[in-house]
Design an enzyme around this catalytic site. Structure first.
Site, mmCIF file in Angstrom:
data_model
loop_
_atom_site.group_PDB
_atom_site.id
_atom_site.type_symbol
_atom_site.label_atom_id
_atom_site.label_comp_id
_atom_site.label_asym_id
_atom_site.label_seq_id
_atom_site.Cartn_x
_atom_site.Cartn_y
_atom_site.Cartn_z
ATOM 1 N N ASN A 88 0.856 -1.187 0.000
ATOM 2 C CA ASN A 88 0.000 0.000 0.000
ATOM 3 C C ASN A 88 0.894 1.239 0.000
ATOM 4 O OD1 ASN A 88 -1.878 2.003 0.419
ATOM 5 N ND2 ASN A 88 -2.429 1.369 2.489
ATOM 6 N N LYS A 112 -0.024 4.221 -0.240
ATOM 7 C CA LYS A 112 -0.722 5.340 0.385
ATOM 8 C C LYS A 112 -0.614 6.597 -0.486
ATOM 9 C CE LYS A 112 -0.248 3.138 4.829
ATOM 10 N NZ LYS A 112 -0.117 3.277 6.285
ATOM 11 N N HIS A 154 -9.572 0.731 4.830
ATOM 12 C CA HIS A 154 -8.307 0.960 5.535
ATOM 13 C C HIS A 154 -8.544 1.849 6.755
ATOM 14 C CE1 HIS A 154 -4.212 2.196 6.446
ATOM 15 N NE2 HIS A 154 -3.837 1.125 5.766
ATOM 16 N N GLU A 200 -7.038 4.226 8.021
ATOM 17 C CA GLU A 200 -6.871 5.673 7.819
ATOM 18 C C GLU A 200 -8.163 6.280 7.292
ATOM 19 O OE1 GLU A 200 -2.149 4.971 7.151
ATOM 20 O OE2 GLU A 200 -3.404 5.311 5.386
ATOM 21 N N GLU A 223 -5.104 -5.237 10.523
ATOM 22 C CA GLU A 223 -4.110 -4.205 10.771
ATOM 23 C C GLU A 223 -4.409 -3.508 12.096
ATOM 24 O OE1 GLU A 223 -2.194 -2.548 6.985
ATOM 25 O OE2 GLU A 223 -4.221 -1.777 6.975
ATOM 26 N N GLY A 244 2.550 2.267 10.883
ATOM 27 C CA GLY A 244 3.444 3.414 10.738
ATOM 28 C C GLY A 244 4.072 3.899 12.030
ATOM 29 N N SER A 272 3.505 -2.042 10.334
ATOM 30 C CA SER A 272 4.961 -1.946 10.482
ATOM 31 C C SER A 272 5.687 -3.245 10.116
ATOM 32 C CB SER A 272 5.327 -1.490 11.901
ATOM 33 O OG SER A 272 4.813 -0.195 12.154
#
Length: 254
Positions: A10, A12, A96, A98, A166, A172, A212
Site C-alpha cells: 500500500n 498510500k 483501511h 486511515e 491491521e 506506521g 509496520s
C-alpha cells in the site's frame, strides 16, 4: 490446497512520476518466488495506476486504494468500481483504518463498498483492526468481529476477498504486533468465520497482517500458521519489499 501467500504493498498518498518509475524498476528487477507460491499486489495512488499497470512485471498485480460505494455519477472526487474495471485494475483496498478514522467510514459503509466492488468483479483487500484504546480495554475481538460481520452480512461469496488485519496502533508507528499477537487474532478471526460464515470460508480465506511489517520481522510473522501474508505500508516503497515477498518461502518450506 493451502492458502496462497499474499503480499500487498500500500503506497498510500506517496510518490511522483519519477519515484513511481524507480519503485517499479526495483520491483521488476526483484528475484521473488514464483506466482504459484506468492501473489503480489501493489497499490499506488489513483493517478499513477495507469503508469504502474503498463510498466509493472506481469506476475505482479495492481490495486486501487479505495473506490466509491455505488455506481458513478454526481460524486465529485470519487472513483467508481466500474472505472477500475474499465482500466483493468483487478484489486481494490477497502476499509483501511486511515479512511475509517480520518474520513469516518463506518463498518456498514465499508461493508457496502466491499459488496459493491465484488458485484463488479473486483477482488477486495478488506481491512479491519483495533485502536490502542480498544486493545487496552480488551475489546480487540469484539471490534474486529463487528467489522467482519458488517462485510459478512452483505456478501455471500468470499472467493475474491482477502482480509487484512491491521492493528491501528501498529501502523506506521514502528510498533509491531508480536508474531504471537498476530497469530492469536488471525486464529480468532478464522474461528469467527467458521462459526458465522462457513467452515469452508474459514479454511480458504486468506487473512494477512499489516502494521509496520519490515524485512526484519516478516519471516517470523510469516511462520505463524494463520498469517497468510502481509499488507505492507512504508516498506513497500523500499527495496526491502522484495525481502518481504520472499518471506513466502517460509510457508512453502513449512
Amino acid at each position: 490446497m493451502g492458502r496462497k501467500f499474499f503480499v500487498g504493498g500500500n503506497w498510500k498518498c506517496n510518490g511522483t512520476t519519477e519515484e513511481v518509475k524507480k519503485i517499479v524498476a526495483t520491483l521488476n528487477a526483484g528475484e521473488v518466488p514464483s506466482p504459484d507460491v506468492v501473489e503480489v499486489v501493489v497499490s499506488p495512488p489513483y493517478v499513477f495506476l495507469p503508469v504502474v499497470k503498463s510498466s509493472l512485471r506481469p506476475d505482479f498485480h495492481v490495486a486501487a486504494q479505495n473506490c466509491w460505494v455505488k455506481k458513478g455519477g454526481a460524486y465529485t472526487g470519487e472513483v467508481s468500481a466500474e472505472m477500475l474495471v474499465n482500466l483493468d485494475i483487478p484489486w481494490v483496498i477497502l476499509g483501511h483504518s486511515e479512511r475509517r478514522a480520518l474520513l469516518s467510514e463506518s463498518n456498514e459503509f465499508v461493508g457496502e463498498k466491499v459488496a459493491y466492488a465484488l458485484s463488479k468483479s473486483l477482488k477486495v483487500i478488506a481491512c479491519i483492526g483495533e485502536t490502542l484504546e480498544q486493545r487496552e480495554a480488551g475489546s480487540t475481538m469484539d471490534v474486529v468481529a463487528a467489522q467482519t460481520k458488517a462485510i459478512a452480512e452483505r456478501i455471500s461469496d468470499w472467493t475474491n476477498v482477502v482480509l487484512a488485519y491491521e492493528p491501528v496502533w501498529a501502523i506506521g508507528t514502528g510498533k509491531v504486533a508480536t508474531p504471537a499477537q498476530a497469530q492469536e487474532v488471525h486464529a480468532e478471526l478464522r474461528k469467527w468465520l467458521h462459526a458465522n460464515v462457513s467452515p469452508e470460508v474459514a479454511v480458504s480465506t486468506r487473512i494477512i497482517y499489516g502494521g509496520s511489517v519490515s524485512g526484519g520481522n516478516c519471516k517470523e510473522l510469516a511462520a505463524k500458521p494463520d498469517v497468510d501474508g502481509f499488507l505492507v505500508g512504508g516498506a513497500s516503497l523500499k527495496p526491502e519489499f522484495i525481502d518481504i515477498i520472499k518471506s513466502a518461502e517460509v510457508k512453502k518450506n513449512a
